[in-house]
Each structure stands twice: as C-alpha cells, then as structure tokens.
Enzyme design. Structure first.
Site, PDB file in Angstrom:
ATOM      1  N   ASN A  11     -29.854  -0.370 -20.657  1.00 37.21           N
ATOM      2  CA  ASN A  11     -28.224  -0.427 -21.000  1.00 37.21           C
ATOM      3  C   ASN A  11     -28.169   1.071 -20.551  1.00 37.21           C
ATOM      4  OD1 ASN A  11     -26.074  -0.371 -22.502  1.00 37.21           O
ATOM      5  ND2 ASN A  11     -26.442  -1.911 -24.433  1.00 37.21           N
ATOM      6  N   ASP A  13     -24.368   1.866 -21.445  1.00 30.95           N
ATOM      7  CA  ASP A  13     -23.269   1.603 -21.911  1.00 30.95           C
ATOM      8  C   ASP A  13     -23.423   3.370 -22.658  1.00 30.95           C
ATOM      9  OD1 ASP A  13     -22.973  -0.567 -21.983  1.00 30.95           O
ATOM     10  OD2 ASP A  13     -23.099  -0.911 -24.483  1.00 30.95           O
ATOM     11  N   HIS A  14     -23.555   4.220 -23.047  1.00 28.23           N
ATOM     12  CA  HIS A  14     -23.794   5.237 -23.527  1.00 28.23           C
ATOM     13  C   HIS A  14     -23.314   6.861 -22.663  1.00 28.23           C
ATOM     14  CE1 HIS A  14     -22.962   3.744 -26.816  1.00 28.23           C
ATOM     15  NE2 HIS A  14     -24.234   2.840 -27.423  1.00 28.23           N
ATOM     16  N   ARG A  22     -14.666  12.609 -22.071  1.00 31.35           N
ATOM     17  CA  ARG A  22     -14.172  13.803 -21.620  1.00 31.35           C
ATOM     18  C   ARG A  22     -12.991  13.409 -20.834  1.00 31.35           C
ATOM     19  NH1 ARG A  22     -15.047  19.532 -21.238  1.00 31.35           N
ATOM     20  NH2 ARG A  22     -15.730  19.912 -23.437  1.00 31.35           N
ATOM     21  N   HIS A  47     -22.266  -3.445 -21.946  1.00 34.52           N
ATOM     22  CA  HIS A  47     -21.056  -4.297 -22.565  1.00 34.52           C
ATOM     23  C   HIS A  47     -19.827  -3.689 -22.516  1.00 34.52           C
ATOM     24  CE1 HIS A  47     -20.664  -5.080 -27.062  1.00 34.52           C
ATOM     25  NE2 HIS A  47     -19.393  -5.577 -26.228  1.00 34.52           N
ATOM     26  N   ARG A  49     -16.781  -3.613 -23.863  1.00 28.68           N
ATOM     27  CA  ARG A  49     -16.090  -4.310 -25.286  1.00 28.68           C
ATOM     28  C   ARG A  49     -14.769  -4.478 -24.900  1.00 28.68           C
ATOM     29  NH1 ARG A  49     -19.586  -2.486 -29.714  1.00 28.68           N
ATOM     30  NH2 ARG A  49     -17.615  -2.925 -30.343  1.00 28.68           N
ATOM     31  N   ARG A  53     -14.536   1.873 -24.837  1.00 25.57           N
ATOM     32  CA  ARG A  53     -14.823   2.598 -25.521  1.00 25.57           C
ATOM     33  C   ARG A  53     -16.332   2.910 -24.632  1.00 25.57           C
ATOM     34  NH1 ARG A  53     -17.834   1.001 -30.985  1.00 25.57           N
ATOM     35  NH2 ARG A  53     -15.892   0.056 -31.157  1.00 25.57           N
ATOM     36  N   HIS A  54     -16.551   2.275 -23.785  1.00 23.82           N
ATOM     37  CA  HIS A  54     -17.489   2.844 -23.041  1.00 23.82           C
ATOM     38  C   HIS A  54     -17.532   2.629 -21.624  1.00 23.82           C
ATOM     39  CE1 HIS A  54     -20.075  -0.693 -24.907  1.00 23.82           C
ATOM     40  NE2 HIS A  54     -20.095   0.742 -25.796  1.00 23.82           N
ATOM     41  N   GLU A  74     -22.852  -8.169 -21.365  1.00 28.53           N
ATOM     42  CA  GLU A  74     -22.531  -7.971 -23.258  1.00 28.53           C
ATOM     43  C   GLU A  74     -21.156  -8.681 -22.512  1.00 28.53           C
ATOM     44  OE1 GLU A  74     -23.918  -5.555 -25.838  1.00 28.53           O
ATOM     45  OE2 GLU A  74     -26.162  -5.890 -24.957  1.00 28.53           O
ATOM     46  N   THR A 104     -21.406   0.123 -33.438  1.00 27.45           N
ATOM     47  CA  THR A 104     -21.988  -0.532 -32.600  1.00 27.45           C
ATOM     48  C   THR A 104     -22.127  -1.605 -32.999  1.00 27.45           C
ATOM     49  OG1 THR A 104     -24.560  -1.076 -31.548  1.00 27.45           O
ATOM     50  CG2 THR A 104     -24.661  -0.302 -33.726  1.00 27.45           C
ATOM     51  N   THR A 105     -23.208  -2.680 -32.260  1.00 29.17           N
ATOM     52  CA  THR A 105     -23.110  -4.380 -32.273  1.00 29.17           C
ATOM     53  C   THR A 105     -23.913  -4.473 -33.845  1.00 29.17           C
ATOM     54  OG1 THR A 105     -23.398  -4.716 -30.177  1.00 29.17           O
ATOM     55  CG2 THR A 105     -23.401  -6.515 -31.656  1.00 29.17           C
ATOM     56  N   GLU A 155     -31.273 -13.449 -27.931  1.00 29.56           N
ATOM     57  CA  GLU A 155     -31.891 -12.552 -27.850  1.00 29.56           C
ATOM     58  C   GLU A 155     -31.889 -11.883 -28.578  1.00 29.56           C
ATOM     59  OE1 GLU A 155     -30.421  -9.801 -25.145  1.00 29.56           O
ATOM     60  OE2 GLU A 155     -30.455  -7.667 -26.507  1.00 29.56           O
ATOM     61  N   HIS A 195     -32.171  -3.777 -29.242  1.00 28.51           N
ATOM     62  CA  HIS A 195     -31.349  -2.856 -30.704  1.00 28.51           C
ATOM     63  C   HIS A 195     -31.955  -2.380 -31.196  1.00 28.51           C
ATOM     64  CE1 HIS A 195     -27.884  -1.386 -32.706  1.00 28.51           C
ATOM     65  NE2 HIS A 195     -27.035  -2.396 -32.285  1.00 28.51           N
ATOM     66  N   GLY A 217     -31.132   0.560 -24.882  1.00 31.35           N
ATOM     67  CA  GLY A 217     -29.736   1.780 -24.686  1.00 31.35           C
ATOM     68  C   GLY A 217     -30.051   3.075 -25.042  1.00 31.35           C
TER      69      GLY A 217
HETATM   70  N1  PXP Z   1     -28.848  -5.695 -27.444  1.00 32.74           N
HETATM   71  C1  PXP Z   1     -28.049  -6.078 -27.496  1.00 32.74           C
HETATM   72  C2  PXP Z   1     -27.174  -7.922 -27.293  1.00 32.74           C
HETATM   73  C3  PXP Z   1     -26.788  -4.662 -27.780  1.00 32.74           C
HETATM   74  O1  PXP Z   1     -25.362  -4.971 -27.846  1.00 32.74           O
HETATM   75  C4  PXP Z   1     -27.319  -3.597 -27.813  1.00 32.74           C
HETATM   76  C5  PXP Z   1     -26.914  -2.829 -28.154  1.00 32.74           C
HETATM   77  O2  PXP Z   1     -25.498  -1.891 -27.539  1.00 32.74           O
HETATM   78  C6  PXP Z   1     -28.391  -3.481 -27.305  1.00 32.74           C
HETATM   79  C7  PXP Z   1     -29.687  -4.769 -27.213  1.00 32.74           C
HETATM   80  C8  PXP Z   1     -29.029  -2.234 -26.884  1.00 32.74           C
HETATM   81  O3  PXP Z   1     -29.489  -1.759 -28.151  1.00 32.74           O
HETATM   82  P1  PXP Z   1     -29.734  -0.072 -28.359  1.00 32.74           P
HETATM   83  O4  PXP Z   1     -28.644   0.860 -27.349  1.00 32.74           O
HETATM   84  O5  PXP Z   1     -29.380   0.618 -29.486  1.00 32.74           O
HETATM   85  O6  PXP Z   1     -30.997   0.627 -27.571  1.00 32.74           O
END
Ligand code: PXP
Length: 253
Positions: A11, A13-14, A22, A47, A49, A53-54, A74, A104-105, A155, A195, A217
């Site tokens: 993942n 996203d981050h 920035r 994801h 959103r 935000r990301h 996602e 986060t979710t 999942e 997660h 992620g």
């Molecule tokens: N799976 C789902 C459905 C999620 O929402 C997330 C977080 O965005 C992840 C996996 C990955 O979680 P993490 O970033 O904590 O590893």
C-alpha cells in the site's frame, strides 16, 4: 482456497502522505509502486479517500498506466468512488468504511447491516469486471454477509491483533482471524488480510493456510526511511514466505 504462495500487496498511500505534506510532486507514490513491484510485491494497493488526503486522482491514473502487477483500488462505497473505479477498471476494488475524522480505516465494513446500500455497489463493480473485496472484521456474520452480497473476496482486518497490548489479547485476536479465515474457505470466499502488520506481527498471519494475500502499507513506508523501500519489502517478503513454508511443512510432517 489455499495457496503456497502468499501474495504481498504493498500500500503506497503514505508515500503520498509525505508528498502532500509539502505539496509538489515528491516523493512520488507511483515511483514507490514501481520499485515495490521490482522488489517482489504481487500487487499495489492505493486508497483514494473522499478528502484526497494522500492518493489523488492523477496517482490512480498513473498507477493504472504504469503498473504491471494488479492494482487494488481501496474505496468507500460512494457514487463518486464507484464512478472512478468503473472508469479506470482496476483489477480489484476493496470496499472500506470511511470516516472523514479518522486517521486510518478504523474498523471493518458492516457488510451485514449495510446490505441494501452495498448490494448495488458490489453489482456495479462486478459488472465492470472488477474483483470486489470487502474489508471486514474477523466475524463469521460479516463473512456470511459478504457471500449474500456476492463479493468473491474478503479482507480481514488485522488491526486488533496487531495493536493488542498483551500476549493473551494478541493470541485471542489471532484465533479469531484463524477461525474467520477457515470459515471463508468453507463458504467459498477468497481471503486476504491486512492493517497494522509489521515484521514482528506478520508471521502468525502469514502461516494461516487459507489466507492468500496480505496488504501492508504504513509500516513498510515508515521503515523504508531507515532501510530503503526495496530492502524492507524484500525482508517482509522473506518473513511471509518462511512463515508460510514452515506452516506447510508442519502440516505435512
Ligand atoms: N488493507 C486495508 C483495507 C486498509 O484500509 C489498509 C490501510 O489503508 C491496509 C490494508 C494497510 O494497513 P497498514 O497501512 O496499517 O499496513
């Protein structure tokens, strides 16, 4: 469904979280996704959103254009997100609950209570040829509801297991995941999990034979600051592969 090979979805996203702190273009989540692909990721998760935000819309377009491995998109079950998914047709879409104020979710989707809202969303995604997965708690009621909704994949939320503060709670949460993953196989669902997973928590989940994919992620992206993304992904891959092959060995011994 069982598989010796446990897929790793990374993942990204981050990476986008850091970029957006920035503004501008760096670091680029698409570049991270391509590096993850080279390092052994079997898929990329992103994801989009509602508040962007990301990940932003252009990231999805570029991921669809550049990735060789499948994209797992996602998304919240909203008209806007269904429209975007249907336009891009990613390999998979994972429906998650989304609250604006959360970091986060936080929990799984209420597939049982939300049937009437979710059923047309699952249908529209499936009609577009997208493999639908539902992000749910390790609760048999939610798994049964996924079947009723016609989703082929679930999942399982591993957050409570990863965040457990004592050994007994962690063992209890792991047992719930083990039971849910076994139930998924019995009722014909493909089972993923994710997660909060880290180097320290991944092995017991990777050892569960009916889980075929882990989505990871935040830990990977954070740890990449110290070890570099490629080596961190390779280490996670190796830990997953070892846990899975040790578990297969134990069962056939
Ligand atoms: N799976 C789902 C459905 C999620 O929402 C997330 C977080 O965005 C992840 C996996 C990955 O979680 P993490 O970033 O904590 O590893």
């Amino acid at each position: 469904m069982r598989s010796r090979h446990l897929r790793l979805g990374v993942n990204v996203d981050h990476v986008a979280t850091v970029r957006n702190a920035r503004g501008g273009r760096y670091p680029d989540p698409v570049r991270a996704a391509l590096l993850a692909e080279q390092a052994g990721a079997d898929g990329i998760t992103a994801h989009l959103r509602e508040d962007r935000r990301h990940i932003v819309d252009d990231d999805i377009q570029h991921l669809m254009r550049d990735l060789k491995v499948p994209l797992n998109f996602e998304m919240a079950a909203t008209d806007e997100m269904v429209g975007i998914a249907v336009r891009h047709k990613p390999h998979a879409a994972c429906l998650v609950p989304e609250k604006r104020e959360e970091r986060t979710t936080e929990g799984g989707l209420d597939a049982a209570g939300g049937h009437n809202h979710l059923a047309p969303v699952v249908k529209r995604l499936k009609d577009a040829g997208i493999r639908v997965s539902l992000f749910i708690e390790a609760d048999p009621r939610q798994l049964d509801a996924a079947v009723k909704l016609g989703a082929p994949v679930v999942e399982i939320h591993t957050g409570a297991y990863c965040e457990a503060e004592d050994v007994a709670t962690r063992a209890r949460e792991l047992e719930r995941i083990v039971k849910a993953a076994a139930h998924a196989e019995e009722i014909g669902l493909e089972c993923h999990a994710g997660h909060g997973l880290t180097f320290d928590t991944v092995a017991p989940v990777a050892a569960i034979p009916t889980i075929v994919e882990l989505n990871i992620g935040h830990f990977l992206i954070g740890e990449a600051i110290f070890g570099g993304l490629e080596s961190v992904i390779k280490r996670m891959r190796a830990l997953m592969d070892k846990a899975r092959s040790d578990a297969v060995g134990r069962r056939s011994a």
